[in-house]
Each structure stands twice: as structure tokens, then as C-alpha cells.
Write an enzyme that holds these catalytic residues in place. Structure first.
Site, mmCIF file in Angstrom:
data_model
loop_
_atom_site.group_PDB
_atom_site.id
_atom_site.type_symbol
_atom_site.label_atom_id
_atom_site.label_comp_id
_atom_site.label_asym_id
_atom_site.label_seq_id
_atom_site.Cartn_x
_atom_site.Cartn_y
_atom_site.Cartn_z
ATOM 1 N N ASP A 208 -4.521 -23.377 0.961
ATOM 2 C CA ASP A 208 -4.213 -21.942 0.990
ATOM 3 C C ASP A 208 -3.156 -21.638 2.043
ATOM 4 O O ASP A 208 -2.222 -20.868 1.810
ATOM 5 C CB ASP A 208 -5.494 -21.107 1.203
ATOM 6 C CG ASP A 208 -6.416 -21.700 2.250
ATOM 7 O OD1 ASP A 208 -6.208 -22.846 2.674
ATOM 8 O OD2 ASP A 208 -7.365 -21.001 2.654
ATOM 9 N N LYS B 285 -8.201 -29.458 1.066
ATOM 10 C CA LYS B 285 -9.111 -28.351 1.355
ATOM 11 C C LYS B 285 -10.367 -28.965 1.976
ATOM 12 O O LYS B 285 -11.485 -28.810 1.467
ATOM 13 C CB LYS B 285 -9.404 -27.612 0.034
ATOM 14 C CG LYS B 285 -10.129 -26.306 0.161
ATOM 15 C CD LYS B 285 -9.280 -25.188 0.702
ATOM 16 C CE LYS B 285 -10.126 -23.925 0.833
ATOM 17 N NZ LYS B 285 -9.514 -22.913 1.683
ATOM 18 N N ASP C 41 0.188 -29.440 -8.560
ATOM 19 C CA ASP C 41 0.655 -28.725 -9.740
ATOM 20 C C ASP C 41 1.143 -27.337 -9.322
ATOM 21 O O ASP C 41 2.246 -26.895 -9.659
ATOM 22 C CB ASP C 41 -0.537 -28.615 -10.721
ATOM 23 C CG ASP C 41 -0.125 -28.110 -12.089
ATOM 24 O OD1 ASP C 41 1.063 -27.811 -12.277
ATOM 25 O OD2 ASP C 41 -1.011 -28.000 -12.959
ATOM 26 N N TYR D 223 -8.443 -32.758 -13.054
ATOM 27 C CA TYR D 223 -7.914 -32.765 -14.422
ATOM 28 C C TYR D 223 -8.493 -33.926 -15.243
ATOM 29 O O TYR D 223 -8.474 -33.890 -16.467
ATOM 30 C CB TYR D 223 -6.387 -32.895 -14.420
ATOM 31 C CG TYR D 223 -5.657 -31.683 -13.880
ATOM 32 C CD1 TYR D 223 -6.308 -30.473 -13.692
ATOM 33 C CD2 TYR D 223 -4.315 -31.738 -13.563
ATOM 34 C CE1 TYR D 223 -5.645 -29.363 -13.194
ATOM 35 C CE2 TYR D 223 -3.645 -30.629 -13.072
ATOM 36 C CZ TYR D 223 -4.314 -29.450 -12.886
ATOM 37 O OH TYR D 223 -3.650 -28.362 -12.397
ATOM 38 N N ASP E 289 5.329 -26.081 -8.261
ATOM 39 C CA ASP E 289 5.945 -24.957 -8.976
ATOM 40 C C ASP E 289 6.392 -23.893 -7.985
ATOM 41 O O ASP E 289 7.470 -23.317 -8.110
ATOM 42 C CB ASP E 289 4.959 -24.333 -9.972
ATOM 43 C CG ASP E 289 5.118 -24.927 -11.358
ATOM 44 O OD1 ASP E 289 5.858 -25.917 -11.494
ATOM 45 O OD2 ASP E 289 4.503 -24.406 -12.306
#
Ligand code: NAD
Length: 357
Positions: A224, A192, A248, A142, A252
Site C-alpha cells: 500500500d 505485505k 500486476d 493467481y 500498470d
């Protein structure tokens, strides 16, 4: 104890839900002999209306001068047509940056009383869900440079840079291990590293920090797999630590499976200075001013503020116990309403929690 708390009421349901949190804090202070000094500052749409910008300088100064910042929510259709840099949500990014808040802590707890709202199969929900996602908030793809859209070989390409320094990883790992020490002493680091160099460094640094926390169990998952495990068996998790973009999405996911957006608090912390405590939901303009919003996420954010920001863990427990009692007594705002419960409004919910402290 004497503490100062900067209040950012914001927009939509913000003022009504924060009011309930303030009442609960005043009640706690009265019962425990503390003094909280509250000061109001503007943020979001209400700040735009009053002085033309979502985060006035005075607000930053007021937040910095306080021991903790207590925020409700910002935004609404009235300001949706403004340019992105002028919109209420810019106030949120701005205050996080100004306070150097690099760690976002989001608990996802399934209250047994609200098990019916959980999106998971009942046998999975029955195993319980009580985890916290520790998300790095100021680095990663980001913010990494270079970034942009440019023409290459005659066609446009978009690009961003996933970037973490050793020090950024170290400090968020410390937050995760420290958090685990106060809980069930398990940290799962999510990355990852089978594909990304950034993640390889992430994993290496987390393992290094772990050397100082040998009584915390450390595990690793690829993002994942972590996304799958969260719905397959969330009871396996205590603390999940991860970078900005993975956090992020996972935070959620973790919160939505509890099924109750109006119940979930959060904390954002820096290495020094005040932390910021807020519900995870937005300003819910569709229900603003009707006294039907659920103030419990905001009240539980006050508990996080007392525990993490003001060093008052017993008082935090008091609030969380009172919320549980209120639910056990069958009181519900419309968003968590179920058969056999008594439907109440926002202010009555705040009052009910106060009575049960
Ligand atoms: P939202 O979280 O405000 O609302 C989503 C849905 O959940 C709505 O139906 C709403 O009524 C309901 N809801 C949310 N909080 C509730 C509560 N406490 N009690 C009962 N019901 C509740 O998300 P949205 O509708 O996508 O966004 C509305 C505005 O909020 C937008 O302007 C958005 O940018 C802003 N927003 C702000 C924040 C923040 O301040 N941190 C976060 C997300 C969205």
C-alpha cells in the site's frame, strides 16, 4: 553473432508495429555484422482463424527452437465472443507457461522529451522516472491451490490461495539483484508482511539472497505504501521486486504515470531457454491498419531482447539512443503528439529510428 528470433505478429496493430521492430533489428544487424534469422509463427486471433486455436503446437515448438521470441499483441472484438479458453489472450498465458517465463521485467521510463505527457505534477516529474518492476509471473494467488467457489453454511464463498515456495522467491530475487547490478544498484522489495505469512517468507528469502549482493542496497515497502510512493516520488526507485498480484497492479501504475502507453516495452524471462519480448499495450483494434500506431514500445522491446535475451548490450544502447534522438528531433506519432512537433505515422517512425541508429 548469429541468432534466431521467433516472430509472433498477432492481431490488430501487431503486424504493423512488429514490422518496424524487425526493420530496426535488420539495420542493427547490418551495421554490427550480425545475422538474425527470423521465423514467423501464429498466435492469438490470427492463429484461431487459421487453425482454430490461439496457440498451435508448431508455435510452441518454433519459440522453443529460437534464441528469443518477439511478440507484438493479440486480441480484438472479432474473437471477444469466444469461450474464455478459446480466446486469443489464452495464447499469451500459454506461451509464457510453455517457456517457463517466471520473471516479468517492465521498465517505466519518462523520456525528458515526453515530460508533458506525464500524469504527475511537473515538480515531481522533473525529478525523473527511470525504474523497473521485476514481477514474479507464475506463482502467487493467481495459481495457488485450493481455489474455487463453493457453498458453506448455505451461502456461496469464493476462495484463492496465496502461495510462494522458498525457491520461487529466491529465483525472482536473484533476477532483481542481477538487474540492479546493471543499473543504480538499488532494490526495493514490496510485500505485505505485516498481514500475510506468504509475504513474511518473501521478505525473509529476499534478505537471504541479498547476502550474495552486498553492493546492492535493499529496502522493503508494504504494497500500500509502495503504491503511494510511486505517485509521490517515483524517482526514489531503481528496481522494484514483487510477487505476481502486487506486481500486476504496481507495474500498470508505474507505466501509466509516464502517460505514454505506446512507449513501454517488457521482457519475460525463464531460468533457461528463450525470453519473450513485447510491448505492454494491447492490439489497439481501434487504430489497426491506419498506420498511426506508435511502434516505439515494440522497438524498445527489441532493445530489451538484445540486452537481456541475446547478450548484445551495445546494440541495445544503439536502439535506445536512436529512439531518444528521434524524439529529440520532434517526431511524434499521434498518441504522443504535442505542440511544435511533427506528426508522423507508424512506418515513418520506424524508418526515422533506423536512420538514427
Ligand atoms: P490496448 O492497449 O490495445 O489499447 C488501449 C488504448 O491505447 C487504445 O485507445 C489504443 O488505441 C491505444 N494504444 C495502444 N497501443 C498503442 C500504440 N502502440 N500506439 C498508439 N496507441 C495505442 O488495450 P485494450 O483496448 O484494452 O485492448 C484491445 C485488445 O488487446 C483486447 O482484445 C485485449 O484483450 C488485447 N490486449 C492484448 C495484450 C497483449 O497482447 N499483451 C495486452 C492488453 C490487451
Amino acid at each position: 553473432m548469429e541468432k534466431s528470433i521467433c516472430l509472433l505478429r498477432g492481431d490488430g496493430i501487431g503486424p504493423e508495429i512488429l514490422e518496424q521492430g524487425i526493420l530496426v533489428l535488420k539495420e542493427v544487424a547490418a551495421r554490427k555484422g550480425h545475422t538474425f534469422h527470423f521465423m514467423d509463427a501464429l498466435i492469438g486471433g490470427s492463429a484461431i482463424d487459421s487453425c482454430g486455436e490461439p496457440l498451435p503446437e508448431e508455435t510452441i515448438a518454433a519459440c522453443k527452437a529460437s534464441d528469443a521470441v518477439y511478440l507484438a499483441a493479440v486480441g480484438g472484438p472479432k474473437w471477444d465472443t469466444l469461450a474464455p479458453e478459446k480466446r486469443p489472450e489464452r495464447g499469451l498465458l500459454g506461451i509464457r507457461k510453455a517457456l517457463g517465463l517466471f520473471a516479468n521485467l517492465r521498465p517505466a521510463v519518462l523520456f525528458p522529451e515526453l515530460a508533458g505527457a506525464c500524469l504527475l505534477r511537473s515538480d515531481i516529474a522533473a525529478r525523473g522516472l527511470d525504474l523497473i518492476v521485476v514481477r514474479e509471473l507464475t506463482g502467487d494467488i493467481y495459481f495457488g491451490e485450493p481455489r474455487g467457489i463453493e457453498v458453506r453454511d448455505g451461502s456461496r464463498v469464493g476462495f484463492n490461495t496465496m502461495l510462494y515456495s522458498e525457491e520461487e522467491i529466491r529465483r525472482i530475487a536473484v533476477v532483481a539483484f542481477e538487474t540492479a547490478l546493471k543499473r543504480r544498484r538499488k532494490v526495493c522489495s514490496v510485500e505485505k508482511s505485516n498481514v500475510l505469512e506468504t509475504s513474511r517468507l518473501w521478505k525473509e528469502m529476499v534478505i537471504d539472497v541479498h547476502k550474495d549482493y552486498q553492493d546492492v542496497e535493499l529496502s522493503h515497502l508494504y504494497v500500500d505504501n509502495a503504491a503511494m510512493q510511486l505517485v509521490r516520488d517515483p524517482s526514489q526507485f531503481d528496481v522494484i521486486v514483487t510477487g505476481n498480484i502486487f506486481g500486476d497492479i504496481l507495474s500498470d501504475e508505474a507505466s501509466v504515470i509516464t502517460g505514454s502507453l505506446g512507449m513501454l516495452p517488457s521482457a519475460s524471462m525463464g531460468s533457461k531457454g528463450p525470453g519473450l519480448f513485447e510491448p505492454i499495450h494491447g492490439s489497439a483494434p481501434d487504430i489497426a491498419g491506419k498506420d498511426i500506431a506508435n511502434p516505439l514500445a515494440t522497438i524498445l522491446s527489441a532493445a530489451m531482447m538484445l540486452r537481456l535475451g541475446l547478450g548484445m548490450p551495445d546494440e541495445a544502447d544503439m536502439i535506445e539512443d536512436a529512439v531518444r534522438k528521434t524524439l529529440r528531433d520532434g517526431l511524434r506519432t499521434p498518441d504522443i503528439m504535442e505542440e511544435g512537433a511533427r506528426r508522423i505515422g507508424c512506418s515513418e517512425m520506424g524508418q526515422s529510428v533506423c536512420e538514427r541508429l
